[in-house]
Design a protein around this motif. Structure first.
Motif, PDB file in Angstrom:
ATOM      1  N   THR A 112      11.669  10.368 -10.677  1.00  0.00           N
ATOM      2  CA  THR A 112      10.690  11.064 -11.506  1.00  0.00           C
ATOM      3  C   THR A 112       9.570  10.127 -11.909  1.00  0.00           C
ATOM      4  O   THR A 112       8.758  10.437 -12.761  1.00  0.00           O
ATOM      5  N   VAL A 113       9.544   8.961 -11.278  1.00  0.00           N
ATOM      6  CA  VAL A 113       8.478   7.997 -11.526  1.00  0.00           C
ATOM      7  C   VAL A 113       7.780   7.762 -10.191  1.00  0.00           C
ATOM      8  O   VAL A 113       8.449   7.583  -9.163  1.00  0.00           O
ATOM      9  N   LEU A 114       6.464   7.799 -10.199  1.00  0.00           N
ATOM     10  CA  LEU A 114       5.730   7.475  -8.975  1.00  0.00           C
ATOM     11  C   LEU A 114       5.630   5.965  -8.845  1.00  0.00           C
ATOM     12  O   LEU A 114       5.519   5.254  -9.855  1.00  0.00           O
ATOM     13  N   ALA A 115       5.631   5.502  -7.639  1.00  0.00           N
ATOM     14  CA  ALA A 115       5.487   4.057  -7.435  1.00  0.00           C
ATOM     15  C   ALA A 115       4.202   3.552  -8.100  1.00  0.00           C
ATOM     16  O   ALA A 115       4.181   2.465  -8.679  1.00  0.00           O
ATOM     17  N   VAL A 116       3.135   4.361  -8.032  1.00  0.00           N
ATOM     18  CA  VAL A 116       1.866   3.901  -8.637  1.00  0.00           C
ATOM     19  C   VAL A 116       1.980   3.792 -10.155  1.00  0.00           C
ATOM     20  O   VAL A 116       1.266   3.007 -10.780  1.00  0.00           O
ATOM     21  N   GLN A 117       2.873   4.575 -10.755  1.00  0.00           N
ATOM     22  CA  GLN A 117       3.070   4.451 -12.205  1.00  0.00           C
ATOM     23  C   GLN A 117       3.776   3.155 -12.557  1.00  0.00           C
ATOM     24  O   GLN A 117       3.711   2.692 -13.694  1.00  0.00           O
ATOM     25  N   GLU A 157       0.861  -1.181   0.000  1.00  0.00           N
ATOM     26  CA  GLU A 157       0.000   0.000   0.000  1.00  0.00           C
ATOM     27  C   GLU A 157       0.894   1.226   0.000  1.00  0.00           C
ATOM     28  O   GLU A 157       1.783   1.339   0.861  1.00  0.00           O
ATOM     29  N   VAL A 158       0.667   2.136  -0.922  1.00  0.00           N
ATOM     30  CA  VAL A 158       1.521   3.329  -0.969  1.00  0.00           C
ATOM     31  C   VAL A 158       0.679   4.587  -1.125  1.00  0.00           C
ATOM     32  O   VAL A 158      -0.446   4.538  -1.628  1.00  0.00           O
ATOM     33  N   GLU A 159       1.251   5.712  -0.679  1.00  0.00           N
ATOM     34  CA  GLU A 159       0.659   7.007  -0.998  1.00  0.00           C
ATOM     35  C   GLU A 159       0.864   7.253  -2.490  1.00  0.00           C
ATOM     36  O   GLU A 159       1.934   6.931  -3.013  1.00  0.00           O
ATOM     37  N   PRO A 160      -0.117   7.866  -3.138  1.00  0.00           N
ATOM     38  CA  PRO A 160       0.064   8.108  -4.580  1.00  0.00           C
ATOM     39  C   PRO A 160       1.292   8.954  -4.881  1.00  0.00           C
ATOM     40  O   PRO A 160       1.857   8.879  -5.954  1.00  0.00           O
ATOM     41  N   ARG A 161       1.722   9.787  -3.926  1.00  0.00           N
ATOM     42  CA  ARG A 161       2.858  10.662  -4.215  1.00  0.00           C
ATOM     43  C   ARG A 161       4.212   9.987  -3.992  1.00  0.00           C
ATOM     44  O   ARG A 161       5.248  10.603  -4.239  1.00  0.00           O
ATOM     45  N   LEU A 162       4.209   8.751  -3.529  1.00  0.00           N
ATOM     46  CA  LEU A 162       5.489   8.108  -3.222  1.00  0.00           C
ATOM     47  C   LEU A 162       6.301   7.876  -4.502  1.00  0.00           C
ATOM     48  O   LEU A 162       5.823   7.265  -5.452  1.00  0.00           O
ATOM     49  N   LEU A 163       7.520   8.365  -4.500  1.00  0.00           N
ATOM     50  CA  LEU A 163       8.392   8.173  -5.663  1.00  0.00           C
ATOM     51  C   LEU A 163       8.902   6.733  -5.698  1.00  0.00           C
ATOM     52  O   LEU A 163       9.141   6.116  -4.654  1.00  0.00           O
ATOM     53  N   LEU A 164       9.108   6.272  -6.922  1.00  0.00           N
ATOM     54  CA  LEU A 164       9.650   4.919  -7.074  1.00  0.00           C
ATOM     55  C   LEU A 164      10.992   4.790  -6.348  1.00  0.00           C
ATOM     56  O   LEU A 164      11.274   3.770  -5.714  1.00  0.00           O
ATOM     57  N   LYS A 195      14.688   7.561 -14.581  1.00  0.00           N
ATOM     58  CA  LYS A 195      15.172   8.138 -13.329  1.00  0.00           C
ATOM     59  C   LYS A 195      14.081   7.911 -12.290  1.00  0.00           C
ATOM     60  O   LYS A 195      12.986   8.469 -12.399  1.00  0.00           O
ATOM     61  N   SER A 196      14.376   7.089 -11.317  1.00  0.00           N
ATOM     62  CA  SER A 196      13.325   6.636 -10.410  1.00  0.00           C
ATOM     63  C   SER A 196      12.849   7.730  -9.467  1.00  0.00           C
ATOM     64  O   SER A 196      11.881   7.558  -8.742  1.00  0.00           O
ATOM     65  N   ALA A 242      21.693   9.525 -10.722  1.00  0.00           N
ATOM     66  CA  ALA A 242      22.180   8.517  -9.771  1.00  0.00           C
ATOM     67  C   ALA A 242      21.112   7.467  -9.470  1.00  0.00           C
ATOM     68  O   ALA A 242      21.418   6.341  -9.101  1.00  0.00           O
ATOM     69  N   CYS A 243      19.836   7.848  -9.630  1.00  0.00           N
ATOM     70  CA  CYS A 243      18.724   6.966  -9.265  1.00  0.00           C
ATOM     71  C   CYS A 243      18.218   6.138 -10.436  1.00  0.00           C
ATOM     72  O   CYS A 243      17.150   5.538 -10.350  1.00  0.00           O
ATOM     73  N   THR A 244      18.973   6.105 -11.534  1.00  0.00           N
ATOM     74  CA  THR A 244      18.499   5.396 -12.733  1.00  0.00           C
ATOM     75  C   THR A 244      18.294   3.900 -12.454  1.00  0.00           C
ATOM     76  O   THR A 244      19.157   3.238 -11.880  1.00  0.00           O
ATOM     77  N   VAL A 245      17.128   3.403 -12.859  1.00  0.00           N
ATOM     78  CA  VAL A 245      16.830   1.959 -12.803  1.00  0.00           C
ATOM     79  C   VAL A 245      16.205   1.572 -14.140  1.00  0.00           C
ATOM     80  O   VAL A 245      15.894   2.446 -14.955  1.00  0.00           O
ATOM     81  N   LEU A 246      16.037   0.290 -14.350  1.00  0.00           N
ATOM     82  CA  LEU A 246      15.335  -0.150 -15.557  1.00  0.00           C
ATOM     83  C   LEU A 246      13.877  -0.417 -15.206  1.00  0.00           C
ATOM     84  O   LEU A 246      13.576  -1.155 -14.262  1.00  0.00           O
TER      85      LEU A 246
END
Lengths: 155, 784
Positions: A62-67, A17-24, A59-60, A48-52
């Motif tokens: 700039t991605v929300l966990a919900v995305q 369960e996550v807040e919608p604003r939580l960054l990946l 860049k993680s 530095a936060c780059t993931v696949l």
């Protein structure tokens, strides 16, 4: 106002369960304890936060966990297989492509995607291809060498 | 004898970093830990009439909100300045500002919350009633009559002044000169931007009354001392400071910062572990910044190119408060470097350290030395042009000859060793400088703007010795500790007071210790960065680790060898002076009878069983040394850059960069090369892109990496790099500093190249950074 997400990270399914604003990036670091993904800036410049994310470098921060719900994520911790370093990890080590190590996870993940898209890049193409990743220590030279050496091994 | 020193051994640090297992402060997570966030001033200068924290405190998940006054009531002290030149006025600096904010980003209150997101939300609920005050941002304007006072008790905003050299000799040099070149220049302010933002985490044990602080510091022991003696008040033996993996420093992580006080203070107050992790914008607004000089400088020369005088006046911006070592940088690390590579008798430098409504300024990679090198190498180019000489010919004319070392400059330093003619021979050869000039002539005939820039620079690295530092105003010594613990099995743990934040000490120091003792590299572990595990050490800055920290380990290894010899001699029934310690194998044998020997492991075990030791020898095999260097080391460099400017856009392409450095002997050539290339790229960053920009209201306009331009990979060719070696004669490794050298020389080399390209248009000076816009405007103005 929490939402449930299911994200496959490094081959393991995580439902949380996550807040919608939580960054990946924070989901990976704080929820899963995968602290290899570093945060170096507030504005998606440093990389530095780059993931696949489903195989593509993002860049993680700039991605929300919900995305990322329903997606697969590979972080630096998931790159080695069966205790065997990924060729880029080995090449970074062999070529002294890191000093403080803070940009390194993101740099390696970005280079992974670069080589996927472009298996045999020239030196200039590597330099342009890593434009989204900043390193303050190495002057990039050995990073370029490391990426080039992997391209040479596989071509 | 050396088996490891001098070889490019791969770094043993790397496996953890390449697999995402670096142990950075931000990664520390403890049960019950609260996240801290700091409310910061949005004004550069303002009275704080009221801070209302009630709405923030009421937010669910907020555990506490504290203001500067709460901290003072809770016993914190002022941040001290660690370098006190005569008659200095040190303004008060509290961990959080109390009734007046003096720069954008000055801390006002701290929130502790159950998560970083809640803490950030709570910041928005803190209401601050500001009464804005007049602002001053420029180092020289701050001294003008009527300038707003940053601190009421520092009249004229001048915190201190300093001068060095022989003024009469300088004036004579100018009187005798055929030509004088003159330059007003700005060495712009930089933001260090180590990629890891600063962070602090703390854990309080109420039963033992012990505090553990993890902090992103280049020097954990001095931070512990400052916390104990001045700011936090927890005694040294109850305070453990750990700097684990630190993601780059470049000087910015030397200093004692408010968050290192606030975080443990909150952890104790709430009796919960606490963590503060800075954002990039906070780093931009609170990490000590670099450079920021307004300078008037002159050079006097004869028709034959001989330099007869150098005169420098500098207004050095210190920011709103004096950071920990701020007064050291523009004094003993700047004006003392004004001799450069040159033999000049008439040198005089004077400076004013001024306070402004900006972020404090302190050491940033090079720290004073780049500012000196920059103005000297700009003046050298102007003077060479004036007397009609090639820039290299002009410099060679003035070099200190190699047979005059050690060379006493007129500005305090005695250079240890060097061969500047040979240094330049190498770079001219590597670059094929004559061919570069020929190609430039052809390019100019085609109307292309190609420029070649030369810089020859000196650095004073590894500040020393402690008694001289003390006489110059230092509150600390500049020795380093090195301790070696040989375990009963012969395995070795070596503890260094140096700290690595990218330099690779776990590898290089193991190379040194393994060679000194004659043991395998794999059998030596290096420990650093933890006050509970390492004897008091001074940390890493000023390119000192190899020369001072490495030498300390050599000293302790020598003590180990002496004891090993005593033990072996006793057991082999021979005299101490008849024993040979074979550093290739670690064996100790009787001279002339190599089979009468004891291995290193046998001696180690004998030391711990203590069954058969000489009467005067204690059990155990562990030694500590505190090495105080006799002098700085003086690495030097010759760099050549080639650029081409796009006439349409003003864009600068860096086409070639050829560098030769003399950093003395090297321990690990791979790491040395990495340090120099990384340094060069950082120095080019200052020449072309980087600048901390403040507007007239003191707003910092470059608070993130969109606005502050760091060097990127695509802007560089491969750097062509070579070395010569003139060993430092006064340290046992023969090494000189390497961490800052590249940064020092690269800035003037590139600026000289750009101005060489623009010379045909009649443009002879531009202030950095040389952005396309600035270059384009200069071209337009020149052609109008």
């Amino acid at each position: 106002m929490r939402q449930s997400v299911t994200i496959n990270v490094n081959g393991q399914r995580h439902t949380q369960e996550v807040e919608p604003r939580l960054l990946l990036a924070h989901f990976l670091r704080e929820r899963l304890g995968l602290t290899g993904t570093n945060l170096g800036c507030d504005t998606s410049q440093c990389g530095a936060c780059t993931v696949l994310l489903d195989g593509q470098a993002v860049k993680s921060c700039t991605v929300l966990a919900v995305q990322a719900d329903g997606s697969s994520v590979t972080t630096i911790e998931g790159l080695a297989t069966n205790g065997q370093l990924h060729p880029l990890q080995q090449a970074f080590w062999d070529n002294h492509a890191l000093q403080c190590g803070f940009c390194t996870p993101g740099m390696i993940m970005a280079a992974t995607d670069l080589l996927r898209r472009h298996p045999d890049p020239t030196e200039a193409e590597i330099r342009t291809g890593l434009d989204g990743n900043l390193c303050r220590c190495t002057g990039y030279e050995n990073i370029v060498k490391a990426v080039r050496s992997v391209a040479e091994q596989s071509s | 004898m050396a088996r490891y020193v001098g070889t490019p051994m791969k770094r043993r640090e790397d496996p953890r970093f390449i697999q995402g297992k670096g142990n950075y402060v931000a990664n520390i997570q403890l049960p019950g830990m609260v996240s801290l966030a700091i409310k910061r001033s949005i004004h550069a200068h303002a009275h704080i009439r009221r801070i209302d924290t009630s709405r923030a405190k009421a937010l669910p998940g907020v555990v506490g909100v504290f203001t500067g006054q709460d901290l003072i009531d809770g016993g914190v002290g002022k941040l001290p300045c660690g370098w006190n030149v005569p008659d200095i006025k040190v303004p008060a600096r509290w961990p959080l500002a109390v009734d007046r904010a003096r720069h954008v980003g000055d801390g006002l209150a701290v929130v502790a919350a159950e998560s970083a997101y809640i803490a950030a939300d709570a910041l928005d609920l803190i209401e601050v009633d500001y009464q804005p005050l007049p602002v001053v941002v420029d180092a020289r304007k701050a001294t003008e009559p009527g300038a707003p006072l940053v601190h009421d008790d520092v009249p004229g905003n001048v915190s201190y002044t300093w001068a060095i050299g022989d003024k009469a000799a300088m004036e004579q040099g100018f009187a005798a000169a055929d030509h004088v070149v003159d330059l007003e220049l700005i060495n712009q302010r930089l933001i260090p931007n180590a990629l890891e933002p600063r962070a602090a985490a703390a854990q309080w044990n109420p039963f033992s009354e012990e505090m553990v602080l993890w902090t992103t510091s280049q020097n954990p022991h001095p931070i512990r001392l400052l916390l104990s003696a001045f700011t936090l008040g927890i005694p040294e033996h109850k305070l453990r400071v750990i700097s684990p993996d630190v993601g780059g420093g470049f000087g910015s992580k030397i200093f004692h910062y408010p968050e290192e006080i606030i975080t443990p203070w909150v952890a104790r107050r709430l009796n919960r572990p606490a963590k503060w992790v800075g954002t990039r914008s906070e780093a931009s607004m609170t990490d000590s910044q670099g450079r920021d000089h307004v300078t008037h400088c002159r050079m006097a020369v004869l028709n034959d190119g001989t330099i007869t005088g150098i005169h420098v006046q500098t207004w050095s911006n210190q920011g709103a408060y004096l950071s920990t070592f701020a007064p050291l940088i523009p004094t003993a690390l700047y004006l003392t470097l004004l001799s450069g590579l040159y033999k000049v008798s008439g040198i005089y430098g004077e400076m004013w350290g001024t306070l402004t409504n900006t972020v404090p300024v302190d050491a940033y990679r090079g720290a004073g030395r780049p500012e000196a090198a920059y103005l000297l190498e700009r003046l050298a180019d102007l003077a060479a042009a004036r007397v009609g000489q090639d820039p290299i010919e002009f410099r060679r004319k003035n070099f200190i000859p190699k047979d005059e070392f050690p060379y006493q400059t007129p500005v305090a330093f005695a250079y240890d060793s060097g061969d500047y003619h040979h240094l330049f021979d190498r770079v001219v050869e590597m670059a094929d400088y004559p061919a570069m000039r020929q190609a430039q002539t052809q390019a100019r005939q085609q109307g292309r703007l190609v420029g070649i820039g030369v810089a020859g620079c000196i650095e004073a690295s590894g500040p020393a010795p402690s008694r001289v530092a003390g006489a110059l105003g230092s509150a600390v010594g500049f020795w380093e500790s090195g301790a070696i613990r040989v375990h009963p099995s012969g395995k070795v743990t070596a503890m260094t007071g140096s700290h690595a934040h990218g330099q690779g000490h776990e590898t290089t120091f193991a190379q040194v210790v393994a060679d000194e003792l004659g043991v395998a590299f794999e059998d030596v572990e290096i420990v650093h960065g933890d006050t509970a595990r390492v004897p008091f050490g001074m940390g890493s800055y000023g390119s000192r680790s190899a020369a001072v920290g490495g030498s300390a380990l050599v000293s302790s290894a020598r003590k180990i060898r002496q004891k090993a010899i005593k033990i072996a001699a006793h057991q082999l029934e021979a005299a101490d002076e008849d024993m040979v310690y074979d550093q290739a194998t670690g064996k100790v044998y009787v001279r002339g009878a190599p089979d009468r020997s004891k291995s290193f492991a046998e001696i180690a075990l004998a030391a711990y069983t203590a069954h058969n030791l000489p009467d005067e020898v204690e059990a155990g095999l562990e030694e500590t040394a505190f090495y105080d260097p006799a002098n700085f080391t003086f690495p030097n460099s010759a760099h050549i850059a080639q650029v081409e400017i796009d006439r349409e856009t003003g864009e600068i392409a860096l086409q070639r960069y050829v560098a030769v450095d003399d950093v003395g002997k090297v321990i690990n050539p791979m790491i040395v090369h990495g340090q120099l290339v990384g340094g060069i790229v950082q120095g080019v960053g200052q020449a072309l892109w980087e600048q901390a920009v403040y507007d007239e209201a003191g707003q910092l306009l470059t608070t993130n990496l969109m606005e502050y331009a760091l060097p990127r990979a695509r802007e560089f060719p491969a750097i062509e790099h070579g070395r010569i070696e003139t060993p430092s004669p006064h340290n046992p490794l023969g090494v000189k500093g390497v961490g800052e050298m590249g940064t020092i020389a690269a800035t003037p080399a590139v600026v000289n190249a750009v101005l060489d390209a623009l010379a045909p248009l009649g443009v002879h000076h531009l202030d950095m950074p040389l952005t396309p816009q600035k270059v384009w405007q200069a071209m337009q103005a020149a052609q109008a």
